[in-house]
Design a protein around this motif. Structure first.
Motif, PDB file in Angstrom:
ATOM      1  N   ALA A 155      -4.339  13.318  -2.800  1.00 28.24           N
ATOM      2  CA  ALA A 155      -3.216  12.638  -3.454  1.00 28.24           C
ATOM      3  C   ALA A 155      -2.896  13.263  -4.801  1.00 28.24           C
ATOM      4  CB  ALA A 155      -3.551  11.149  -3.623  1.00 28.24           C
ATOM      5  N   CYS A 156      -3.938  13.601  -5.575  1.00 27.37           N
ATOM      6  CA  CYS A 156      -3.718  14.230  -6.883  1.00 27.37           C
ATOM      7  C   CYS A 156      -3.097  15.620  -6.722  1.00 27.37           C
ATOM      8  CB  CYS A 156      -5.038  14.322  -7.649  1.00 27.37           C
ATOM      9  SG  CYS A 156      -5.705  12.713  -8.134  1.00 27.37           S
ATOM     10  N   GLN A 157      -3.536  16.382  -5.730  1.00 32.39           N
ATOM     11  CA  GLN A 157      -2.963  17.702  -5.498  1.00 32.39           C
ATOM     12  C   GLN A 157      -1.500  17.604  -5.090  1.00 32.39           C
ATOM     13  OE1 GLN A 157      -5.468  19.726  -2.685  1.00 32.39           O
ATOM     14  NE2 GLN A 157      -7.289  19.625  -3.987  1.00 32.39           N
ATOM     15  N   ILE A 158      -1.177  16.646  -4.237  1.00 27.97           N
ATOM     16  CA  ILE A 158       0.221  16.441  -3.846  1.00 27.97           C
ATOM     17  C   ILE A 158       1.057  16.075  -5.069  1.00 27.97           C
ATOM     18  CG2 ILE A 158       1.766  14.947  -2.514  1.00 27.97           C
ATOM     19  CD1 ILE A 158      -0.442  14.762  -0.396  1.00 27.97           C
ATOM     20  N   ALA A 159       0.537  15.184  -5.908  1.00 27.44           N
ATOM     21  CA  ALA A 159       1.282  14.750  -7.096  1.00 27.44           C
ATOM     22  C   ALA A 159       1.534  15.905  -8.048  1.00 27.44           C
ATOM     23  CB  ALA A 159       0.514  13.628  -7.791  1.00 27.44           C
ATOM     24  N   LEU A 210       8.045  16.752  -1.388  1.00 20.71           N
ATOM     25  CA  LEU A 210       6.883  16.018  -0.884  1.00 20.71           C
ATOM     26  C   LEU A 210       6.358  16.656   0.396  1.00 20.71           C
ATOM     27  CD1 LEU A 210       5.034  13.541  -1.202  1.00 20.71           C
ATOM     28  CD2 LEU A 210       6.654  12.265   0.208  1.00 20.71           C
ATOM     29  N   GLU A 211       7.249  17.084   1.279  1.00 16.39           N
ATOM     30  CA  GLU A 211       6.825  17.682   2.556  1.00 16.39           C
ATOM     31  C   GLU A 211       6.073  18.988   2.323  1.00 16.39           C
ATOM     32  OE1 GLU A 211       9.786  16.571   1.838  1.00 16.39           O
ATOM     33  OE2 GLU A 211       9.940  14.803   3.137  1.00 16.39           O
ATOM     34  N   SER A 218       4.329   8.790  -2.982  1.00 21.25           N
ATOM     35  CA  SER A 218       5.766   8.660  -3.228  1.00 21.25           C
ATOM     36  C   SER A 218       6.176   7.236  -3.599  1.00 21.25           C
ATOM     37  CB  SER A 218       6.541   9.096  -1.978  1.00 21.25           C
ATOM     38  OG  SER A 218       6.283   8.214  -0.890  1.00 21.25           O
ATOM     39  N   ARG A 219       5.365   6.234  -3.268  1.00 20.80           N
ATOM     40  CA  ARG A 219       5.763   4.840  -3.483  1.00 20.80           C
ATOM     41  C   ARG A 219       4.968   4.117  -4.571  1.00 20.80           C
ATOM     42  NH1 ARG A 219       8.337   2.358   0.964  1.00 20.80           N
ATOM     43  NH2 ARG A 219       9.864   3.829   1.822  1.00 20.80           N
TER      44      ARG A 219
END
Length: 818
Positions: A345-349, A358-359, A384-385
């Motif tokens: 989650a941190c890497q995505i953020a 996001l994809e 994302s939410r």
């Protein structure tokens, strides 16, 4: 205690003398040798005559490369014997040998090379001797020859400068980004990126020792390293983040010296573990680990290994590149820890913050070694939410809280999907704080199975969304929201993770855990089980108290206290410089005293008195000079002590309820088995069992009261307040339920055959030939079946319907309408 140490200083002409580190001087073959490590600050200053920058290296020096090449050529050339049977071939004739020499394990060899008419002797060692650092004999003339050769090189002036000074051309940025965004395996893309950077002089290979390396703040999505993981496996802003990490580990990570010049994106846990061994720190449980100096691990600590060193200007030009390298490193490390849900989650953020969609961020994370691959869609939805907006403050809180107070375990796909996609029957609220609290609580789980946290389940999350729980859930969300706003308002401006935020995050994290355990009725399974929680209002009061205590303990509050350092006594000055030292507190010094815990009794201008009090032995007193007090660390363990007699008495098996219940159960089981052996009939000449359906028959006539059947099976205590079943033993003031073992219904030798459980209940009120009664067996009253009247031969044995059950059944029958 007297210590005598010898040091080596080398002075060239009129320049200042250079003190050589002891690990760069070795004794071999009765000679002293000097290792010219290209990243060593003293060696660089000696060879170049310039004070090097922090990240300087001679790896890019042409003169140094030529010296190593000449040494390797001399090493590869076979020795010429004194006499030859045949004449040696002329130079250039015949086939040239391209085979490179090697050395057996632990063997060293001297190699002589000619440099401008001067002989320089080198020492070769290791499994790959051609790749070892240039090591020359510690002799005046040879060192002078090397210095002159190095300084005549045009690259020498720039070799002592930081490689970061070089800007990254736009064409290189485009080429690297094209590789990063490609579809090849992540390891292939990492290799190609490093090749491009090396080609343009933005990356070079250097030998670094662990003491030179800290962890990059972008490592593992900003979580850096976990001090639990370090022991389980091993510029101002960057140094501060590592210092904060050390403080939060409570002594389980090596301190930051300030002399480190590199930040790691791979092998960070291994490097941190080697730094811990070098500094003698303890593991998270407080246990000190001693490794003999003969162990090969010390070779890695003192000699180091090869790294790819990338210029910092590359990160400035491409901020997302460290994250890409980290993903690739996790994919390639055989013993590395795969990325968890929170790290993913941190890497995505981070990638979304840098402009990625996001994809694409999810795809980038999925290309690495991700243990939570099946959960990535749910994790991306959560980011994302429910992360608090584009700066992701709630995710940063979770990352900080988990790395400091959490356990190393996975959340699991079921939990993550429930956390991300559970819908609450409240269209005006998505409950982001409640979801944050659920995740934080799961991170503290000590209940684990196969590496997955099991404190909370999918059912727990979904149960909170039920209508009957919504009032409590709304109250909790409102309290969490107000508390989070308070935490945000008190965070120092400009950053969300610093020394002050550690205390605020801890208070908010405790609030989250307490609230969720209260809502799910799992208070006894949490880390705060001794705290009795009666309402959400009480939990909010505890949060308020914690925050008020934090305000008194923050560095800002300490700074407001005026201290007179001018007139301070030596012991007072020592306490001012070592704020963790206080009279009455307990400390350890594992390197000198092992795991013993000492208490500081008093302090004076001469020093402090430490006392260790072992059990049933005389106290051990140690006098520590003022200069040595700073080495002692606050102990997380208490002084050994004999337990109170009253508590020990209550815990002994003869008094404790747990042991008493186990004894009572054993007595009940024994009584039931004795009753079966003495009363129950197993005579197959008298009885027979049938299948399809299961039934019990009498082969011969049985006189009245001669057939007794005992329900032999498993025993379990009936909880207080619960209605006991029909088959229950009364003993010791409690009911003990009797359960049937698995019966071999089809006669396939796959279970037991207890006659009692083959006796079916009759359908009619007037049918049946067996009644349920009780019999006294030792301390127990045991239920059994017996025949009040004679049973005829070939008659089925059936239990009569009890009067209460028969009356209830007849009352339920409705009269037919005429």
């Amino acid at each position: 205690m007297v210590e005598i140490r010898a040091a080596i200083q080398i002075k060239y002409e009129s320049e200042r003398p250079i003190l050589i580190p002891k690990d760069l001087v070795k004794l071999s073959k009765d000679k002293q040798w000097l290792q010219l490590r290209p990243t060593s600050q003293p060696i660089i200053e000696l060879l170049t005559g310039q004070r090097p920058d922090k990240n300087a290296s001679l790896s890019g020096s042409t003169a140094m490369a030529n010296l190593i090449k000449k040494r390797n050529q001399s090493f590869d050339q076979p020795a010429t014997p004194a006499e030859q049977l045949f004449d040696a071939p002329e130079p250039g004739s015949g086939k040239k040998s391209t085979r490179k020499r090697s050395l057996p394990d632990n063997q060293e060899e001297e190699v002589a090379m000619d440099i401008n008419g001067s002989k320089v002797t080198c020492l070769m060692s290791g499994k790959r001797p051609r790749r070892c650092d240039l090591t020359i004999q510690l002799e005046q003339h040879q060192i002078e020859t090397i210095i002159k050769t190095i300084r005549n090189d045009e690259d020498t002036a720039t070799a002592a400068q930081k490689p970061e000074a070089m800007a990254v051309p736009p064409a290189v940025v485009q080429e690297v980004e094209a590789i990063v965004n490609g579809r090849e395996p992540v390891n292939t893309r990492v290799t190609k990126v490093l090749q491009v950077l090396e080609h343009h002089g933005l990356c070079q290979q250097q030998t670094l020792v662990p003491s030179q390396v800290l962890c990059h703040p972008s490592n593992r999505g900003g979580q850096m390293v976990s001090h639990f993981d370090v022991w389980a496996k091993g510029h101002q802003l960057l140094v501060w983040r590592n210092q904060q990490l050390v403080q939060e580990s409570k002594g389980s990570l090596a301190p930051v010296s300030g002399a480190e010049g590199y930040l790691s994106l791979a092998s960070s846990h291994t490097t941190a573990f080697l730094r811990c061994l070098e500094h003698g720190t303890t593991d998270p449980s407080g246990k000190a680990i001693s490794v003999p100096k003969t162990d090969p691990v010390w070779s890695a600590i003192q000699t180091g290994w090869r790294w790819h060193v990338v210029a910092s200007s590359v990160e400035e030009a491409m901020p997302s590149l460290p994250q890409f390298f980290q993903v690739g490193a996790n994919s390639g490390n055989a013993i590395g820890r795969a990325t968890s849900e929170l790290e993913a989650a941190c890497q995505i953020a981070i990638q979304v913050q840098m402009g990625a969609s996001l994809e694409s961020a999810i795809q980038s994370v999925a290309s690495g070694e991700v243990a939570c691959r099946q959960s990535l869609p749910a994790i991306g939805h959560y980011v994302s939410r429910y992360s608090g907006g584009t700066s992701f403050p709630l995710l940063k809180f979770l990352s900080h809280f988990s790395s400091t107070y959490g356990t190393t375990c996975m959340m699991g796909q079921d939990f993550m999907e429930a956390l991300s996609h559970t819908t609450f029957p409240d269209p005006g609220n998505l409950y982001p704080l409640l979801r944050t609290a659920l995740w934080a609580t799961q991170c503290t789980s000590t209940k684990q199975q196969d590496g997955f946290a099991r404190l909370l389940t999918r059912a727990d999350v979904q149960r909170l969304s039920s209508p009957q729980n919504m009032e409590s859930v709304r109250t909790a969300e409102s309290m969490l929201s107000d508390s989070w706003k308070l935490v945000q308002s008190q965070l120092p401006e400009g950053t969300s993770t610093n020394a002050g935020s550690n205390h605020l995050y801890k208070c908010f994290g405790k609030f989250c855990v307490r609230a969720i355990l209260f809502l799910t009725k799992k208070e006894k399974l949490g880390p705060d089980a001794q705290q009795k929680l009666e309402s959400l209002a009480q939990i909010l009061d505890l949060f308020t108290q914690d925050v008020s205590k934090v305000k008194q303990a923050t560095p800002a509050a300490e700074a407001k206290t005026i201290k007179d350092a001018v007139s301070a006594q030596p012991w007072e000055a020592t306490l001012l410089q070592n704020t963790h030292i206080k009279v009455g507190d307990q400390y350890t010094l594992p390197k000198e005293h092992g795991a013993k815990v000492y208490q500081l009794l008093q302090i004076s201008n001469e020093g402090g008195t430490m006392e260790h009090r072992p059990v049933l032995q005389a106290p051990e007193t140690v006098f520590v000079p003022l200069a040595g007090l700073g080495k002692w660390r606050v102990s997380r363990h208490s002084m050994p002590a004999i337990g109170p007699a009253d508590i020990i008495t209550r815990g002994l098996p003869s008094s404790h309820a747990m042991a008493q219940e186990d004894f009572q159960k054993a007595a009940v089981v024994t009584a039931l088995h004795q009753c079966y052996q003495e009363q129950s009939v197993e005579d197959l000449e008298l009885l027979c069992m049938a299948s399809s359906p299961q039934a019990l028959y009498a082969k011969k006539a049985i006189a009245s009261k001669k057939l007794k059947l005992v329900p032999l099976g498993s025993i379990s205590k009936v909880k207080t307040g619960q209605k006991p079943p029909k088959l229950a033993i009364q003993a010791f003031g409690h009911d003990w339920a009797i359960g049937s073992w698995k019966q071999d219904l089809q006669f396939q030798a796959e279970g037991t055959i207890v006659p009692f459980f083959w006796c079916r209940t009759a359908e009619g009120e007037d049918e049946g030939n067996m009644v349920l009664t009780t019999i006294k067996q030792g301390p127990c009253t045991v239920p059994i079946l017996h025949n009040p009247a004679k049973i005829q031969a070939n008659e089925q044995i059936l239990q009569k319907v009890e009067e209460e059950a028969a009356t209830s059944a007849s009352a339920k029958k409705k009269p037919r309408k005429g």
